[in-house]
Motif scaffolding. Structure first.
Motif, short mmCIF file in Angstrom:
data_model
loop_
_atom_site.label_atom_id
_atom_site.label_comp_id
_atom_site.label_asym_id
_atom_site.label_seq_id
_atom_site.Cartn_x
_atom_site.Cartn_y
_atom_site.Cartn_z
N SER A 169 0.93 -3.46 6.18
CA SER A 169 0.71 -4.91 6.20
C SER A 169 1.43 -5.64 5.07
CB SER A 169 -0.78 -5.22 6.12
OG SER A 169 -1.33 -4.73 4.90
N THR A 170 2.19 -4.91 4.25
CA THR A 170 2.87 -5.55 3.12
C THR A 170 4.36 -5.70 3.42
OG1 THR A 170 2.76 -3.33 2.13
CG2 THR A 170 1.28 -5.00 1.25
N PRO A 171 4.97 -6.83 3.01
CA PRO A 171 6.28 -7.22 3.53
C PRO A 171 7.42 -6.26 3.21
CG PRO A 171 5.58 -8.69 1.75
CD PRO A 171 4.39 -7.87 2.13
N ASN A 172 7.48 -5.74 2.00
CA ASN A 172 8.60 -4.86 1.68
C ASN A 172 8.46 -3.48 2.31
OD1 ASN A 172 10.49 -6.28 -0.37
ND2 ASN A 172 8.42 -6.80 -1.04
N ASN A 173 7.21 -3.01 2.48
CA ASN A 173 7.01 -1.77 3.24
C ASN A 173 7.47 -1.95 4.68
OD1 ASN A 173 5.84 -0.27 1.15
ND2 ASN A 173 3.80 -1.02 1.61
N ILE A 174 7.09 -3.08 5.29
CA ILE A 174 7.48 -3.36 6.68
C ILE A 174 9.00 -3.39 6.81
CG2 ILE A 174 7.46 -5.14 8.47
CD1 ILE A 174 4.62 -5.88 7.44
N LEU A 175 9.66 -4.06 5.86
CA LEU A 175 11.11 -4.15 5.89
C LEU A 175 11.74 -2.76 5.69
CD1 LEU A 175 13.20 -6.32 6.34
CD2 LEU A 175 13.16 -6.81 3.88
#
Length: 421
Positions: A169-175
């Motif tokens: 759910s965290t943006p840099n992990n998703i990216l």
């Protein structure tokens, strides 16, 4: 020579970016670095603080060897499309050894395992996903819940559910997951690495130490309109270049500068709004109704936002309308596996060495000056390039408002890459 690839926005280049660059070179044992950087409009659907050449100059002045432009059609879209464009560009160069990205979690093995599941979609995972979607859960959350349940019950990874949910759910992990997915799709030899973000979250809006988010820097510049407030959180070269830009009347750019233009385009193009990328499900009618009553871009964004349409997605939709990005054109380029060109923005002497390697190893067209560009009946090339030019032109109208005598026309044809000795 070992070449490190970085995927960045540098909006602007700050101390956290400098840490990331140095740490990435260290853990990958790289000798050279190339950054694929968004141009004048960014992934969150907003204009860059300063134009692409100035931000590329900041990067090379602080140690990046070569900065190339991520084509606009990828730079302004969802994590999946953004990542696919950047990885496709790096992979097309045929000389990149590794990439390293910041993430909230930092465990590359876990991110790779997640990426493999999303690429291969095991039957049990698909069953869980379908169940969640049938319950009316939005796709992103449905996929996250299905992935979490599948990994907890069908893999040997020793990870707590809460921790896994945080990862998903965290943006840099998703990216980062999207970068790895794209590498897997390409069967790329580029090896992924990740380092844990330090001190400041991606969306943090406050400056509390010498490392903060770019969001906090932009917010501070906008609210306080003073450079002193950011002097401790950006390298001296960045500070000097920002100071010089402002002294020369090239001021920071913000999305409200395009409010009136977006309103006019929505009113004019109502009958074709649904031809623009991501304008679906009748959202164009809500946008049309809102432009009459909202007083500024913030009110407009908030009036359109909903459970289904996050603020970031709304901003990207409005940006697609601003730049006229159509569904047809996105469909032309969004799944290609090789890019036809690479656009040089800034470089140093080691950057020249990377360019030589690109020429030796790849057939990709290297663009230094637009005056030499020839589409050669290449539909993908023409589609990508026309939006790069359009984005620059749209960006420069307000950016050059205090320097109209310097605006010669489409500036992509007049400006050359920045060489830093």
């Amino acid at each position: 020579m070992k070449i490190l690839g970085l995927i960045v926005e540098y909006n602007p280049f700050h101390n956290g970016h400098l840490y990331h660059l140095k740490k990435s070179l260290e853990i990958t044992n790289s000798t050279h670095s190339i950054a694929v950087m968004s141009g004048n409009f960014l992934q969150r659907g907003e204009p860059a603080l300063f134009d692409k050449y100035k931000r590329a100059e900041m990067a090379v002045s602080n140690g990046v060897d070569l900065v190339v432009e991520l084509p606009t059609l990828y730079a302004c879209q969802s994590a999946e499309i953004f990542a696919h464009g950047a990885i496709t560009l790096l992979n097309s160069l045929n000389c990149i050894d590794s990439i390293c990205f910041g993430s909230e979690h930092g465990d590359i093995d876990l991110l790779v395992e997640i990426s493999k599941i999303l690429i291969n979609e095991p039957d049990k995972f698909k069953t869980l996903l379908k169940r969640n979607l049938d319950e009316g859960i939005l796709f992103a959350l449905a996929r996250s819940k299905a992935l979490s349940e599948y990994m907890l019950n069908h893999t040997n990874l020793n990870i707590y559910e809460n921790k896994l949910n945080d990862v998903l759910s965290t943006p840099n992990n998703i990216l980062g997951i999207e970068y790895i997915k794209s590498l897997l799709k390409h069967k790329s030899t580029i090896r992924p690495y990740s380092i844990t973000r330090i001190q400041a979250d991606y969306n943090s809006e406050t400056i509390e130490s010498n490392i903060c988010s770019a969001t906090a820097i932009r917010k501070t510049l906008k609210e306080y309109n003073t450079l002193d407030s950011i002097s401790n959180v950006v390298p001296i070269k960045t500070f000097e270049l920002i100071s010089k830009s402002i002294d020369n009347n090239f001021n920071p750019m913000f999305d409200e500068y395009y409010f009136d233009t977006i309103r006019e385009l929505v009113i004019r193009d109502l009958n074709i709004l649904n031809s623009y990328f991501d304008v679906n499900e009748g959202i164009e009618n809500k946008i049309y109704k809102s432009v009459f009553s909202c007083k500024n871009i913030f009110e407009l964004q908030q009036s359109i936002k909903s459970k289904r349409y996050t603020l970031t997605k709304v901003k990207r939709i409005l940006n697609n309308i601003l730049l006229g990005i159509t569904k047809d054109d996105m469909n032309t380029v969004k799944n290609i596996m090789k890019l036809p060109y690479v656009r040089i923005l800034a470089f140093n002497d080691k950057g020249r060495e990377i360019i030589k390697q690109i020429k030796l190893n790849s057939e990709i067209k290297i663009i230094n000056k637009f005056s030499n560009v020839n589409f050669e009946d290449d539909k993908v090339f023409e589609t990508l390039i026309k939006y790069d030019i359009k984005a620059t032109n749209m960006y420069n109208i307000p950016y050059y408002k205090n320097n109209m005598n310097l605006l010669k026309g489409p500036m992509d044809y007049y400006l050359s890459p920045v060489y830093i000795k």
